[in-house]
Design a protein around this motif. Structure first.
Motif, PDB file in Angstrom:
ATOM      1  N   VAL A   1       6.345  12.335   2.227  1.00 11.87           N
ATOM      2  CA  VAL A   1       5.913  11.383   3.257  1.00 11.87           C
ATOM      3  C   VAL A   1       5.998   9.950   2.745  1.00 11.87           C
ATOM      4  CG1 VAL A   1       3.944  10.611   4.620  1.00 11.87           C
ATOM      5  CG2 VAL A   1       4.490  13.042   4.483  1.00 11.87           C
ATOM      6  N   PHE A   2       5.372   9.695   1.592  1.00 11.40           N
ATOM      7  CA  PHE A   2       5.368   8.317   1.075  1.00 11.40           C
ATOM      8  C   PHE A   2       6.737   7.899   0.549  1.00 11.40           C
ATOM      9  CE2 PHE A   2       0.825   9.514   0.549  1.00 11.40           C
ATOM     10  CZ  PHE A   2       0.317   8.607   1.456  1.00 11.40           C
ATOM     11  N   GLY A   3       7.555   8.885   0.141  1.00  8.08           N
ATOM     12  CA  GLY A   3       8.908   8.545  -0.271  1.00  8.08           C
ATOM     13  C   GLY A   3       9.786   8.116   0.885  1.00  8.08           C
ATOM     14  N   VAL A   4       9.412   8.499   2.119  1.00  7.25           N
ATOM     15  CA  VAL A   4      10.162   8.077   3.314  1.00  7.25           C
ATOM     16  C   VAL A   4       9.517   6.854   3.955  1.00  7.25           C
ATOM     17  CG1 VAL A   4      10.887   8.784   5.621  1.00  7.25           C
ATOM     18  CG2 VAL A   4      11.059  10.395   3.720  1.00  7.25           C
ATOM     19  N   VAL A   5       8.163   6.835   4.004  1.00  7.45           N
ATOM     20  CA  VAL A   5       7.461   5.744   4.680  1.00  7.45           C
ATOM     21  C   VAL A   5       7.621   4.431   3.916  1.00  7.45           C
ATOM     22  CG1 VAL A   5       5.184   4.902   5.359  1.00  7.45           C
ATOM     23  CG2 VAL A   5       5.836   7.265   5.829  1.00  7.45           C
ATOM     24  N   ALA A   6       7.549   4.484   2.594  1.00 12.35           N
ATOM     25  CA  ALA A   6       7.614   3.249   1.811  1.00 12.35           C
ATOM     26  C   ALA A   6       8.950   2.520   1.975  1.00 12.35           C
ATOM     27  CB  ALA A   6       7.340   3.556   0.332  1.00 12.35           C
TER      28      ALA A   6
ATOM     29  N   ILE B   1       0.835  -1.209   0.000  1.00 12.57           N
ATOM     30  CA  ILE B   1       0.000   0.000   0.000  1.00 12.57           C
ATOM     31  C   ILE B   1       0.863   1.250   0.000  1.00 12.57           C
ATOM     32  CG2 ILE B   1      -1.711   1.276   1.325  1.00 12.57           C
ATOM     33  CD1 ILE B   1      -2.783  -1.394   2.336  1.00 12.57           C
ATOM     34  N   ALA B   2       1.962   1.231   0.771  1.00 10.09           N
ATOM     35  CA  ALA B   2       2.835   2.403   0.843  1.00 10.09           C
ATOM     36  C   ALA B   2       3.479   2.697  -0.511  1.00 10.09           C
ATOM     37  CB  ALA B   2       3.905   2.188   1.909  1.00 10.09           C
ATOM     38  N   PHE B   3       3.945   1.683  -1.221  1.00  7.08           N
ATOM     39  CA  PHE B   3       4.561   1.915  -2.528  1.00  7.08           C
ATOM     40  C   PHE B   3       3.527   2.302  -3.575  1.00  7.08           C
ATOM     41  CE2 PHE B   3       8.413  -0.324  -1.008  1.00  7.08           C
ATOM     42  CZ  PHE B   3       9.360   0.564  -1.488  1.00  7.08           C
ATOM     43  N   LEU B   4       2.300   1.783  -3.456  1.00 10.20           N
ATOM     44  CA  LEU B   4       1.242   2.225  -4.370  1.00 10.20           C
ATOM     45  C   LEU B   4       0.961   3.711  -4.194  1.00 10.20           C
ATOM     46  CD1 LEU B   4      -1.357  -0.694  -4.332  1.00 10.20           C
ATOM     47  CD2 LEU B   4       0.009   0.082  -6.273  1.00 10.20           C
ATOM     48  N   LEU B   5       0.852   4.150  -2.954  1.00 11.75           N
ATOM     49  CA  LEU B   5       0.611   5.574  -2.699  1.00 11.75           C
ATOM     50  C   LEU B   5       1.805   6.415  -3.125  1.00 11.75           C
ATOM     51  CD1 LEU B   5      -1.146   5.333   0.787  1.00 11.75           C
ATOM     52  CD2 LEU B   5      -2.197   5.674  -1.460  1.00 11.75           C
ATOM     53  N   ALA B   6       3.019   5.894  -2.936  1.00 17.23           N
ATOM     54  CA  ALA B   6       4.204   6.637  -3.374  1.00 17.23           C
ATOM     55  C   ALA B   6       4.229   6.771  -4.886  1.00 17.23           C
ATOM     56  CB  ALA B   6       5.466   5.932  -2.879  1.00 17.23           C
TER      57      ALA B   6
ATOM     58  N   SER C   1       8.646  10.457 -13.565  1.00 19.38           N
ATOM     59  CA  SER C   1       7.799   9.389 -14.101  1.00 19.38           C
ATOM     60  C   SER C   1       8.432   8.020 -13.853  1.00 19.38           C
ATOM     61  CB  SER C   1       7.584   9.609 -15.599  1.00 19.38           C
ATOM     62  OG  SER C   1       6.852   8.543 -16.160  1.00 19.38           O
ATOM     63  N   PHE C   2       9.741   7.930 -14.035  1.00 18.75           N
ATOM     64  CA  PHE C   2      10.406   6.643 -13.837  1.00 18.75           C
ATOM     65  C   PHE C   2      10.401   6.244 -12.365  1.00 18.75           C
ATOM     66  CE2 PHE C   2      14.206   3.938 -13.402  1.00 18.75           C
ATOM     67  CZ  PHE C   2      13.885   2.961 -14.331  1.00 18.75           C
ATOM     68  N   THR C   3      10.499   7.223 -11.462  1.00 22.61           N
ATOM     69  CA  THR C   3      10.415   6.907 -10.027  1.00 22.61           C
ATOM     70  C   THR C   3       9.042   6.364  -9.663  1.00 22.61           C
ATOM     71  OG1 THR C   3      12.027   8.647  -9.567  1.00 22.61           O
ATOM     72  CG2 THR C   3      10.720   7.840  -7.720  1.00 22.61           C
ATOM     73  N   GLY C   4       7.998   6.956 -10.248  1.00 25.44           N
ATOM     74  CA  GLY C   4       6.663   6.423 -10.022  1.00 25.44           C
ATOM     75  C   GLY C   4       6.525   5.000 -10.537  1.00 25.44           C
ATOM     76  N   PHE C   5       7.162   4.732 -11.688  1.00 28.65           N
ATOM     77  CA  PHE C   5       7.126   3.376 -12.233  1.00 28.65           C
ATOM     78  C   PHE C   5       7.851   2.396 -11.314  1.00 28.65           C
ATOM     79  CE2 PHE C   5       9.374   0.197 -14.873  1.00 28.65           C
ATOM     80  CZ  PHE C   5       8.275  -0.511 -15.331  1.00 28.65           C
ATOM     81  N   THR C   6       8.990   2.789 -10.771  1.00 27.39           N
ATOM     82  CA  THR C   6       9.716   1.903  -9.860  1.00 27.39           C
ATOM     83  C   THR C   6       8.930   1.651  -8.574  1.00 27.39           C
ATOM     84  OG1 THR C   6      10.905   3.815  -8.979  1.00 27.39           O
ATOM     85  CG2 THR C   6      11.967   2.579 -10.747  1.00 27.39           C
ATOM     86  N   ASN C   7       8.195   2.676  -8.110  1.00 27.09           N
ATOM     87  CA  ASN C   7       7.364   2.465  -6.912  1.00 27.09           C
ATOM     88  C   ASN C   7       6.251   1.459  -7.179  1.00 27.09           C
ATOM     89  OD1 ASN C   7       8.819   4.256  -5.283  1.00 27.09           O
ATOM     90  ND2 ASN C   7       7.606   6.013  -5.954  1.00 27.09           N
ATOM     91  N   LEU C   8       5.630   1.538  -8.333  1.00 26.52           N
ATOM     92  CA  LEU C   8       4.589   0.566  -8.678  1.00 26.52           C
ATOM     93  C   LEU C   8       5.187  -0.836  -8.841  1.00 26.52           C
ATOM     94  CD1 LEU C   8       2.411   2.597 -11.216  1.00 26.52           C
ATOM     95  CD2 LEU C   8       2.063   2.262  -8.759  1.00 26.52           C
ATOM     96  N   CYS C   9       6.390  -0.908  -9.409  1.00 27.24           N
ATOM     97  CA  CYS C   9       7.054  -2.220  -9.520  1.00 27.24           C
ATOM     98  C   CYS C   9       7.389  -2.773  -8.135  1.00 27.24           C
ATOM     99  CB  CYS C   9       8.319  -2.087 -10.362  1.00 27.24           C
ATOM    100  SG  CYS C   9       8.006  -1.814 -12.118  1.00 27.24           S
ATOM    101  N   ALA C  10       7.779  -1.894  -7.207  1.00 27.69           N
ATOM    102  CA  ALA C  10       8.075  -2.350  -5.846  1.00 27.69           C
ATOM    103  C   ALA C  10       6.820  -2.890  -5.175  1.00 27.69           C
ATOM    104  CB  ALA C  10       8.676  -1.206  -5.039  1.00 27.69           C
ATOM    105  N   ALA C  11       5.669  -2.217  -5.419  1.00 29.01           N
ATOM    106  CA  ALA C  11       4.415  -2.727  -4.863  1.00 29.01           C
ATOM    107  C   ALA C  11       4.075  -4.099  -5.442  1.00 29.01           C
ATOM    108  CB  ALA C  11       3.285  -1.736  -5.147  1.00 29.01           C
ATOM    109  N   GLY C  12       4.274  -4.245  -6.758  1.00 32.05           N
ATOM    110  CA  GLY C  12       4.033  -5.556  -7.365  1.00 32.05           C
ATOM    111  C   GLY C  12       5.000  -6.612  -6.860  1.00 32.05           C
ATOM    112  N   PHE C  13       6.245  -6.211  -6.592  1.00 23.83           N
ATOM    113  CA  PHE C  13       7.214  -7.174  -6.073  1.00 23.83           C
ATOM    114  C   PHE C  13       6.858  -7.603  -4.653  1.00 23.83           C
ATOM    115  CE2 PHE C  13      11.178  -8.102  -3.792  1.00 23.83           C
ATOM    116  CZ  PHE C  13      11.615  -9.193  -4.533  1.00 23.83           C
ATOM    117  N   ALA C  14       6.283  -6.712  -3.848  1.00 27.03           N
ATOM    118  CA  ALA C  14       5.840  -7.093  -2.505  1.00 27.03           C
ATOM    119  C   ALA C  14       4.727  -8.137  -2.583  1.00 27.03           C
ATOM    120  CB  ALA C  14       5.371  -5.857  -1.740  1.00 27.03           C
TER     121      ALA C  14
END
Length: 328
Positions: free
Chosen positions: A131-136, A93-98, A241-254
């Motif tokens: 916030v989400f860049g630190v919490v995630a 959830i944290a990486f999705l919001l990030a 944009s690429f950072t947002g993509f990596t955050n979504l990939c991190a959520a999928g990896f979780a």
């Protein structure tokens, strides 16, 4: 003896030592030491009191409590591994919001090319990204520690079942999973060793998929970190944009990590026990449900032949009847 050897008291009345028993005027009587006190108290009759009874269940006597369950000491790693699934869900959830915060910032950058952005909207975007860049990442680190604890406990259980000792030291497992760089290789090795000599094909496939995704996630993290040092405005916008993509990939990896762990435990993604589907060869002969369709001419011929057979049977029956009548 006439005298007591201990107290020197008189034991016998004056008589000859060799006198017969009929001429002796004494006899031995065994009495309790308190016979005088008991004899004096017997003359006084004490009143009878109330019948003894219990106001509650007596606690004395032999107790037979039910056997208590064997107590296993709670180790700190086992307690930390118990929060594994929850931490993975929170990390997702944290990486999705990030990721949504980064893409929201990218949309603001696109809108800012033609018009000004309100200050309150920019403040909300900055706070969401911060916030989400630190919490995630913090959630990911805590989830990683919980996964390492689960890995140590799982290896201990598996090797104990085989009556062996884990060849890997605990500090080597922790270092191989948490030290940057080497943790792209060793976690997959530890998981392959966890499967044993004859692993389940489904579990082995899940570990391989997770290992490849883990290496790909590491490469994405390195690329996103290097992209932040871009100098041009367009490169910085692409970096957002690429950072947002990596955050979504991190959520999928979780989510993928949760699926892999549940697969190793014989469960599905939701944590329910996985049902086994088995194909069994049918031994019975095949039954024809629908009769085969025949051509029309054959059907008519069969009907005509059937009518002729019925007519012949009736004629033969009539002849038999006549013969029976004549015989009678």
């Amino acid at each position: 003896m006439h005298w007591c050897p201990r107290c020197r008291g008189v034991l016998l009345s004056p008589a000859r030592v060799d006198a017969p028993p009929t001429q002796r005027n004494y006899r031995w009587v065994a009495r309790r030491p308190d016979h005088r006190i008991r004899k004096a108290g017997a003359t006084v009759s004490a009143p009878l009191g109330p019948t003894p009874r219990y106001t509650q269940t007596p606690r004395w006597g032999l107790l037979d409590p039910p056997p208590s369950a064997p107590h296993t000491p709670q180790r700190p790693l086992r307690g930390l591994a118990a929060y594994r699934d929850r931490l993975l869900v929170v990390t997702t959830i944290a990486f999705l919001l990030a990721g949504l915060a980064e893409y929201g910032r990218y949309l603001i950058l696109l809108q800012n090319r033609a018009r000004l952005i309100p200050a309150w909207l920019l403040w909300i975007s900055d706070m969401a990204v911060l916030v989400f860049g630190v919490v995630a990442p913090i959630c990911a680190l805590v989830a990683a520690i919980s996964l390492v604890a689960w890995l140590i406990e799982a290896r201990t259980i598996v090797f104990t079942a085989y009556r062996k000792r884990d060849p890997r030291r605990r500090w080597s497992l922790i270092a191989g999973c948490l030290v940057p760089g080497v943790n792209l290789i060793w976690p997959g090795v530890f998981l392959i060793e966890l499967l044993g000599a004859d692993p389940d094909p489904r579990s082995r496939r899940a570990v391989r998929i997770w290992w490849a995704a883990w290496a790909f996630s590491g490469l994405l993290l390195i690329a996103a970190t290097l992209w932040r040092d871009a100098s041009t405005l367009q490169a910085e916008a692409d970096g957002v944009s690429f950072t947002g993509f990596t955050n979504l990939c991190a959520a999928g990896f979780a989510v993928l990590t949760l699926w892999m762990v549940h697969t190793l435990e014989g469960r599905d993604l939701r944590g329910e026990p996985r049902s086994a589907h088995r194909w069994v060869m049918a031994a019975d002969p095949a039954e024809v449900v629908i009769a085969p369709v025949e051509p029309g001419a054959v059907a008519v011929r069969d009907e005509a032949g059937h009518d002729e057979a019925e007519r012949a049977d009736s004629v033969r029956t009539g002849e038999n009847t006549q013969e029976e009548v004549v015989a009678k």
